[in-house]
Design an enzyme around this catalytic site. Structure first.
Site, PDB file in Angstrom:
ATOM      1  N   LYS A 117       0.812  -1.209   0.000  1.00  0.00           N
ATOM      2  CA  LYS A 117       0.000   0.000   0.000  1.00  0.00           C
ATOM      3  C   LYS A 117       0.852   1.269   0.000  1.00  0.00           C
ATOM      4  CE  LYS A 117      -4.125  -2.170   1.728  1.00  0.00           C
ATOM      5  NZ  LYS A 117      -3.703  -3.592   1.830  1.00  0.00           N
TER       6      LYS A 117
HETATM    7  C1  LIG Z   1      -4.375  -4.652   1.267  1.00  0.00           C
HETATM    8  C2  LIG Z   1      -3.608  -5.919   1.110  1.00  0.00           C
HETATM    9  C3  LIG Z   1      -4.009  -6.929   0.204  1.00  0.00           C
HETATM   10  C4  LIG Z   1      -5.270  -6.828  -0.623  1.00  0.00           C
HETATM   11  O1  LIG Z   1      -5.145  -5.867  -1.642  1.00  0.00           O
HETATM   12  P1  LIG Z   1      -6.453  -5.361  -2.449  1.00  0.00           P
HETATM   13  O2  LIG Z   1      -5.991  -4.251  -3.297  1.00  0.00           O
HETATM   14  O3  LIG Z   1      -7.421  -4.934  -1.382  1.00  0.00           O
HETATM   15  O4  LIG Z   1      -6.957  -6.522  -3.229  1.00  0.00           O
HETATM   16  C5  LIG Z   1      -3.193  -8.044   0.067  1.00  0.00           C
HETATM   17  N1  LIG Z   1      -2.081  -8.196   0.813  1.00  0.00           N
HETATM   18  C6  LIG Z   1      -1.673  -7.262   1.705  1.00  0.00           C
HETATM   19  C7  LIG Z   1      -0.444  -7.508   2.497  1.00  0.00           C
HETATM   20  C8  LIG Z   1      -2.411  -6.091   1.885  1.00  0.00           C
HETATM   21  O5  LIG Z   1      -1.998  -5.165   2.764  1.00  0.00           O
END
Ligand SMILES: *Cc1c(COP(=O)(O)O)cnc(C)c1O
Length: 480
Positions: A117
């Site tokens: 993120k």
């Molecule tokens: C947020 C997250 C996901 C999921 O990602 P999306 O974009 O919501 O599909 C997967 N793995 C980790 C470690 C995350 O922080």
């Protein structure tokens, strides 16, 4: 570039908006999600021309068509450069082959909070700050987190004068590493709130703030969760990055994405719409497998959320999925709005046989339970010497179940650093992964956090009070 809502036409036909407006708004007024009215196109020759670029220059070239006039070229280059200087490696997203298996790990966790993120939020924080500064405005982010989003958003906007962030998390229900990544940020514009309740309670509190339009306007509330298109945009870049390294545009590439809200895999779909030769996607789910069931049957049915070792994928309603549905409904916003309203009230949504056949050409889906997740972490370590986190482990396992063509490289998105989920990794491998050096003292740092009962009026009062306190000294500081 102009943007429309996935529900456009359902409440009149508002003017398409520019990038700054959709970045500041997050969610469209009609309840839909913004996306570009058409995708920028990159020809084969143009993609070939991107080969060999460093990550930040590639990011500039891929994202430039989306931002239009929002930033001049020098400013946009500077914001991108600053965002990715916060990463531990200049490569930003290293691509690692797993032996000669044809599998590759795309490591997206080298940012400040150790999850993918950061790739989008480090840039979004800077773009928001720039736009608000130019406009002489202030915005207030209110969000709820079950873990990774909170720390990434806080780290992205800490110490900015133009933004305050109020982050709600369920007291006692996030891991210690995740909590400390939020509460040890002592910047004056960061407000961590431990709610006596569940993650759903936190999300309901945040939503209630947005639904109070007077409150929303008074504080210029902004959402930075993955419905914000600016985050999707920043994630498109690393699909180009990985594909170019593996032979695009001459050779196709496949991707496996561990998914929760479908934001990350949707960014890959967008890259493909822009001309990148992606053969297919594999969507990875844990036991919360609503997406896997949809791709198998064409019917989406919600059920209870169960907690797993991959908590960032413990989601039943994947908000970004609406953007893919928009195409499955032939970009008819009014029909989609009806379908979404029905889905909210009945918990079921079904697409037609033709739409399902089309989507299955491009997407496979697989699921992995907790026992499988531990086995996958152990297997990857034994075969390839790589320690992966539980989210990445879901991708690693389902990728191998859905190789369609052994000659096409398969990229697995590694979404978190193993040290972020040390308990599961230790269970699988017998070894506790160490935090990277720059976070080594996380467990000793001072924390600041406010408690709050599950009560929206108490939350609004807190936000009113904090904002009044923040602006008051500036008014009285007039020299006499
Ligand atoms: C947020 C997250 C996901 C999921 O990602 P999306 O974009 O919501 O599909 C997967 N793995 C980790 C470690 C995350 O922080």
């Amino acid at each position: 570039m102009r943007y429309i809502s996935t529900r456009h036409g359902s409440q009149g036909n508002p003017q398409p908006l520019g990038f700054e407006d959709i970045m500041l708004a997050g969610l469209a007024r009609d309840g839909g999600l913004y996306l570009p009215s058409e995708w920028p196109q990159f020809s084969k020759a143009e993609i070939a021309g991107l080969k060999g670029l460093g990550y930040t220059e590639l990011a500039f070239r891929v994202m430039r068509p989306f931002v239009g006039e929002a930033f001049d070229e020098a400013t946009f280059r500077r914001l991108i450069g600053e965002a990715y200087a916060s990463f531990e490696t200049p490569e930003v997203a290293p691509l690692k082959p797993l032996g000669d298996s044809g599998l590759h790990l795309l490591e997206l966790f080298h940012g400040p909070t150790l999850a993918f993120k950061d790739v989008a939020l480090q840039l979004l924080g800077r773009m928001l700050d720039h736009t608000l500064t130019v406009r002489g405005q202030h915005a207030t982010i209110v969000g709820a987190t079950s873990g990774d989003t909170g720390s990434a958003a806080i780290e992205a906007v800490r110490d900015r004068k133009t933004i305050d962030i109020f982050m709600l998390f369920p007291k006692g229900r996030v891991s210690e590493v995740q909590r400390r990544q939020m509460t040890t940020v002592l910047a004056p514009n960061v407000h961590n709130i431990a709610v006596q309740g569940t993650f759903d309670d936190c999300q309901d509190l945040a939503k209630a703030c947005f639904n109070d339009l007077a409150f929303r306007d008074r504080h210029a509330l902004t959402a930075v969760n993955s419905i914000n298109f600016a985050r999707v945009m920043a994630q498109i870049v690393y699909y180009f990055w990985a594909a170019l390294k593996l032979g695009a545009p001459e050779r196709p590439v496949a991707f496996t994405v561990p998914s929760g809200n479908f934001g990350n895999v949707y960014a890959g779909y967008a890259a493909r719409q822009m001309g990148l030769p992606i053969s297919h996607f594999v969507v990875g789910a844990n036991s919360n497998d609503i997406l896997a069931r949809f791709f198998e049957s064409g019917t989406m049915t919600t059920s209870e959320v169960v907690p797993t070792f991959s908590p960032s994928m413990d989601i039943q309603i994947s908000s970004n999925f609406e953007r893919l549905l928009f195409d499955l409904y032939d970009r008819n916003g009014a029909t989609l709005a009806d379908a979404m309203t029905t889905f909210r009230s009945t918990g079921t949504l079904k697409v037609g046989a033709n739409a399902l056949a089309g989507v299955r050409q491009l997407f496979d889906a697989g699921r992995l339970d907790d026992a499988g997740t531990l086995a996958a972490i152990a297997d990857c370590r034994r075969r390839f010497g790589e320690t992966i986190d539980p989210h990445t482990a879901v991708g690693y396992a389902v990728a191998q179940q859905h190789r369609r063509d052994a000659s096409i490289p398969m990229v697995v998105l590694a979404t978190a650093h193993p040290a972020k989920f040390p308990d599961a990794v230790e269970k699988a491998t017998g070894e506790r992964p160490a935090l990277p050096a720059r976070l080594g003292d996380l467990l000793d740092r001072a924390e600041r956090v406010d408690g709050l009962r599950n009560d929206v009026e108490a939350l609004k009062a807190m936000i009113d009070e904090r904002r009044a306190a923040a602006t008051a000294p500036a008014r009285t500081k007039v020299r006499t």
